[in-house]
Structure formats: C-alpha cells, structure tokens
Enzyme design. Structure first.
Site: not given
Ligand code: NAP
Length: 225
Positions: A128, A151
C-alpha cells in the site's frame, strides 16, 4: 499455462484478480482461510480452492504441498491477504503485522522451492502507498491525511520485504503494488474507493509488466519509498 496462487482471494481485490486471471487462462489456486467461503468463491469462477491462513505455518505448508503435488511448480504468487486494524493496541499490532508482513514471509518462504521450478517466477505483494514514507510525509497526497499507524507500518514492512527478497533472489521478479483505493470490506469504514474490478485490472497489468524487480508501484509506475 501459468500456475498462480493468490492469498486472501475469497473476496475483494484478490477474488477479482483470481476471476480475471482464470478468464485469461491461468490455473488459479484461490487461497482462503475459510473452507466455506473459499470453496464457494473458487467454484463461482473456476479456480481451485486451497485452505490457506497466512498466520498459520501448517496451513501454508499444506496449501503449497497441494500445489506441488498437482502442478510441480508455481509461476506466480500474489500475496494479497491483508487486514486493516484501526485500534492502536498490542493485540491489534500483532494481528496487523502477523497478517500483512509475517504472512508474506510465511507464504513466500514456503513457495520459493516451487517458484524456482518456474521459467518466469513472479511474486506480487499487494502492499500500500499508505506504507510509503514519501507518500505519508508529502502534503497534498491522500496518504498524508490518513492516520492508520498499524496498517501503514505493516505495509512499509511488506514493501521492505519485497526489496530484500528481490536482492536475495535475482532470478525471481518481486514487486510491491499499491492497487488503487478500492471499495471493499477492508475500507468499508472509510467509505472510499473504486471497484475491486478496476483495481484487479491494475494487479493483472502489474503481473504482465516488465518493470525492475524490487520496486513499489502503482498503476502509473514506480512510487518513491
Ligand atoms: P478485503 O475485501 O477485506 O479482502 C481481504 C482478504 O484477505 C479477505 O479474503 C480476507 O479473508 C483475507 N485475509 C485476512 N486475513 C487473512 C489470513 N490470516 N489468512 C488468509 N486470508 C486472510 O480487502 P481488499 O481491499 O480486497 O484487500 C486486499 C489487499 O489489498 C490487502 O492486502 C489490502 O491491504 C490491500 N490494499 C487494499 C486497498 C483498498 O483500498 N481496498 C488499498 C491498498 C492496498 P476473510 O474473508 O476470511 O476475512
């Protein structure tokens, strides 16, 4: 015939990627931690189900053994399984890193012997841009305003693993991909993103692409770290 394994492929971007690759003629092993959800997903698109929980060594070993027995090799591994933990606790941190980073190590290490038997092995890790130091520190970038420490940190680790694997295995093409912000169960709380179909197209294009190994990319090209 290309033999492909996708982790966490019972829904979302992984499922759509599996669907598009089956349509292209790949033999796709659809990995899912739930037998029920995975079997149903695989059946719906003509993929082959393997039970695979990326946080469980035995499950990973069994999934890879199934592919070894059936195919004798693996051409493409897509490390797609991922979780988004929003609470900042030790338990959530262990879960985030176990799935998003340690899971990449478990599955890649188990798959390496089979990948070495391929004539053009590829490992694509769905990372990501939220794990890019450049993106999160650049005002104006969407990632700059995103506060998802676990994350981002676990995806930064997944990207670094891609770089390290690429250096250690020059005969295998390793890529970390930002697939594009996508409306899936993972982002449901954020209410953002395009369709999984569009993002899966970016994943499939990245698999076809011939960029250098050991890079973080999105569909426009290489991203800074
Ligand atoms: P999703 O629809 O929630 O799919 C996530 C998949 O991962 C599900 O199949 C889930 O299975 C599986 N999974 C979670 N933990 C697992 C485990 N321990 N073992 C095996 N599978 C596991 O989310 P998505 O958006 O498609 O995410 C796919 C990947 O893209 C993730 O790595 C995510 O971080 C990345 N990504 C997404 C976006 C976005 O905007 N959506 C952006 C950048 C990167 P269950 O059904 O069993 O939970």
């Amino acid at each position: 015939m290309t033999i492909t394994l996708i982790t966490g492929a019972n829904k979302g971007i992984g499922y759509e990627t599996a669907r598009q690759l089956v349509a292209q003629g790949h033999v796709v092993y659809l990995g899912a931690r739930s037998v029920e959800r995975g079997t149903a997903a695989a059946r719906s698109i003509g993929a082959r189900f393997v039970q695979l929980d990326v946080t469980d060594d035995a499950s990973v070993a069994a999934a890879v053994a199934t592919i070894k027995d059936a195919e004798g090799r693996l051409d493409v591994l897509v490390n797609n399984a991922g979780v988004l933990e929003t609470e900042l606790t030790g338990t959530a941190a262990l879960r985030a890193f176990d799935t998003n980073a340690v899971g990449v190590v478990r599955v890649t290490e188990a798959a390496l012997p089979l990948l070495r038997r391929s004539r053009g092995p590829r490992v694509l890790t769905i990372s990501s841009s939220a794990g890019s130091f450049w993106a999160v520190t650049t005002p104006g970038r969407p990632e700059h305003g995103l506060s998802l420490p676990l994350y981002s940190a676990s995806k930064a680790a997944a990207t670094m693993l891609t770089v390290q694997y690429a250096k250690a295995h020059p005969d295998i093409r390793f890529t970390a991909l930002e697939p594009g912000t996508t409306a899936t169960d993972l982002t449901a709380g954020l209410g953002i993103g395009r369709s999984a179909e569009d993002s899966a197209r970016a994943v499939v294009a990245a698999l076809d692409g011939d960029g250098p190994s050991g890079t973080l990319r999105d569909e426009s090209g290489a991203l800074p770290w």
